[in-house]
Structure formats: structure tokens, C-alpha cells
Write an enzyme that holds these catalytic residues in place. Structure first.
Site, PDB file in Angstrom:
ATOM      1  N   SER A  95      -1.002  -8.315  -0.785  1.00  0.00           N
ATOM      2  CA  SER A  95      -1.190  -7.693   0.504  1.00  0.00           C
ATOM      3  C   SER A  95       0.285  -7.674   1.126  1.00  0.00           C
ATOM      4  O   SER A  95       1.239  -7.364   0.777  1.00  0.00           O
ATOM      5  CB  SER A  95      -2.298  -8.036   1.150  1.00  0.00           C
ATOM      6  OG  SER A  95      -2.748  -7.119   2.278  1.00  0.00           O
ATOM      7  N   ASP A 224      -9.846  -0.429  -3.322  1.00  0.00           N
ATOM      8  CA  ASP A 224      -9.195  -0.975  -2.045  1.00  0.00           C
ATOM      9  C   ASP A 224      -9.461  -0.415  -0.779  1.00  0.00           C
ATOM     10  O   ASP A 224      -8.747   0.781  -0.694  1.00  0.00           O
ATOM     11  CB  ASP A 224      -7.610  -1.450  -2.625  1.00  0.00           C
ATOM     12  CG  ASP A 224      -7.022  -2.235  -1.627  1.00  0.00           C
ATOM     13  OD1 ASP A 224      -7.555  -2.333  -0.314  1.00  0.00           O
ATOM     14  OD2 ASP A 224      -6.142  -3.181  -1.831  1.00  0.00           O
ATOM     15  N   HIS A 252      -9.863  -5.086  -2.372  1.00  0.00           N
ATOM     16  CA  HIS A 252      -8.589  -5.286  -1.772  1.00  0.00           C
ATOM     17  C   HIS A 252      -8.510  -6.995  -2.039  1.00  0.00           C
ATOM     18  O   HIS A 252      -7.276  -7.555  -2.636  1.00  0.00           O
ATOM     19  CB  HIS A 252      -8.261  -5.282  -0.227  1.00  0.00           C
ATOM     20  CG  HIS A 252      -7.010  -5.777   0.230  1.00  0.00           C
ATOM     21  ND1 HIS A 252      -6.018  -4.949   0.128  1.00  0.00           N
ATOM     22  CD2 HIS A 252      -6.695  -6.800   1.292  1.00  0.00           C
ATOM     23  CE1 HIS A 252      -4.890  -5.510   0.653  1.00  0.00           C
ATOM     24  NE2 HIS A 252      -5.211  -6.562   1.323  1.00  0.00           N
TER      25      HIS A 252
END
Length: 272
Positions: A95, A224, A252
């Protein structure tokens, strides 16, 4: 605790276990190096040296009022890797950490980095603007800012549901993982988390991606709900030596909920 003091005086906490080729893990917002527990244990047992730091303002690192931006995050990593004299390293980012990885490699990694892995990562750029019409509207990030800045305890308690895809049919909340996400988030600085939203959503990594020549593996879940899947093919296309693996239905937070699959694919990439 293992810490280094970077040039502005902020202390950066890190874990450094084992010997062998180093793998450096870069966590996502608003978490800490603890989010890599599964990967740290797995790769340690595979004979690698594993390192995970807490980004400034996160986890056990110092809660500085300034420097909660991508360039400073990356400068902190550069100081840490120099202090540990890491060479031939693999850098793995999830991320926000994926953005940190690609900018570190582009700006500071020459001669130190062998390969990189971007997981559910924010590059090339998340926010919607004239050059990125398919991006996420700024209003969404303003909502995240409001929840983070002013109702953080409850907001962070609710956030993992979409993060891990538990709002999908047939999925159930894994309470231990949810509470661990909340624990990590609440350890950090509310100011750093608030300011970090701009860092992960508005930083443009396109030139960084274009400049990187080492092999880069891009992993992204097709379900995601935090960083849209359409980011991943764009990143892979900008890289000189990029490989994309996509996962139908993965969320995610797949390094945690789908660790067996993710670890296997990272290991194969490192050994290839």
C-alpha cells in the site's frame, strides 16, 4: 528496542532478524512493522535476513510534527539502510509502503537494491486529477481525513472490514486480525496519520516507476476496495522490468489474509 535517530532527530524503530540476503518490509498506512509478522517469520525460516521499520509517526517510531510526507519517509529509509549497510536487498512494500519502496529505489537504491515487490500499492498515483482521470476523487480522501483526524478510535475500528474484504458475501470478520489492525493504528500519531493521507493519495510516482531498472514484482488483488486494482497494470506498464500477478477476489490486506499465496509468489520471484 532498536532505533536510529535520523537527521531531524526523529527516532525510527526497526526489527532486524537473521542473516543472509536482506529483505526490507515497508508497511501500509496507518500500521507498523508488525503488519509483516507472517512474512518476517516465513522468510526468516527460508534463510533470509528480515527487516521491518515503523515509519515516522507510526508504531514505535517518533511522533514528529513535521516530515509526514513521502520524500521524508524515503529519506528515513535511506538513513536506515545506510546505517545497516544493506546491499543486494529485496524491498517489499504494501500500500503506502509500495510507494515508499519505488521512490526509495529510484532515489537512493542504486547499488543497494536487487529487486522490489509492490503489493496492493498506491503507485502510480491515486487521486483523480487532469492527468489521472480514472483516479479516486479527492472527496474520498477528505472523508478519510475527517474520520482519522477527529473520530480515529471508532474509524480505525471499522476500517479493517473493507480493508480485508469482510463485507463481501460469505466472508466473516476475523476478530484477532481486526483488533491487531486497530492496535497498530492507535499506536501511531493522529497528526502523522492525518498528514500521511496526502502522502499516499497525492504523491505522483510515475517518473519513479519509469526510472527503475531492477526487476519489480507487482501484486494486486482484483477485489481491492482501498487501492483500486486499476493501479497495478499502470505501474507494471511504466516499469522497465515489471511483472504483474493479479488475484481474483483478493482484498487490499491480502498479505495477512492470503499470506500463504503471497509469500510463495514473493519467494519464487526472489529466487528467479
Amino acid at each position: 528496542m532498536s532505533t536510529i535517530k535520523v537527521k531531524d532527530g526523529t527516532e525510527i524503530y526497526y526489527k532486524d532478524w537473521g542473516t543472509g540476503q536482506p529483505i526490507v518490509f515497508h508497511h501500509g498506512w496507518p500500521l507498523s512493522g508488525d503488519d509483516w509478522d507472517n512474512q518476517m517469520m516465513f522468510f526468516l525460516q527460508q534463510g533470509y535476513r528480515v527487516i521491518a521499520h515503523d515509519r515516522r509517526g507510526h508504531g514505535r517510531s517518533g511522533q514528529s510534527a513535521n516530515g509526514n510526507d513521502m520524500d521524508t519517509y524515503v529519506a528515513d529509509v535511506a538513513e536506515l539502510t545506510a546505517a545497516l549497510d544493506l546491499k543486494d536487498a529485496i524491498h517489499v512494500g504494501h500500500s503506502t509502503g509500495g510507494g515508499e519502496v519505488i521512490r526509495y529505489v529510484a532515489k537512493h537504491g542504486k547499488g543497494r537494491v536487487a529487486k522490489a515487490v509492490l503489493i496492493s500499492a498506491v503507485p502510480p498515483i491515486m487521486v483523480q486529477n487532469e492527468s489521472n482521470p480514472e483516479g479516486v476523487p479527492l472527496s474520498i480522501f477528505d472523508e478519510i481525513r475527517q474520520g482519522t483526524g477527529f473520530t480515529r478510535a471508532q474509524y480505525f475500528y471499522d476500517f479493517p472490514v473493507a480493508f480485508y474484504g469482510w463485507n463481501r458475501e460469505g466472508k466473516t470478520v476475523q476478530e484477532g486480525i481486526k483488533h491487531n489492525w486497530w492496535r497498530q493504528g492507535m499506536m501511531g500519531s493522529v497528526l502523522a496519520h492525518y498528514q500521511g493521507i496526502k502522502a499516499f493519495s497525492e504523491t505522483d510516482f510515475r517518473e519513479d516507476l519509469k526510472s527503475v531498472e531492477i526487476p519489480v514484482l507487482v501484486l494486486h488483488g482484483e477485489d481491492d476496495q482501498i487501492v483500486p486494482f486499476n493501479q497495478a497494470p499502470k505501474s507494471a506498464a511504466l516499469l522497465k522490468n515489471g511483472t504483474l500477478i493479479s488475484y481474483p477476489g483478493f482484498p487490499h490486506g491480502m498479505p495477512t489474509t492470503e499470506a500463504e499465496t503471497i509469500n510463495k509468489d514473493i519467494l519464487a520471484f526472489i529466487k528467479s
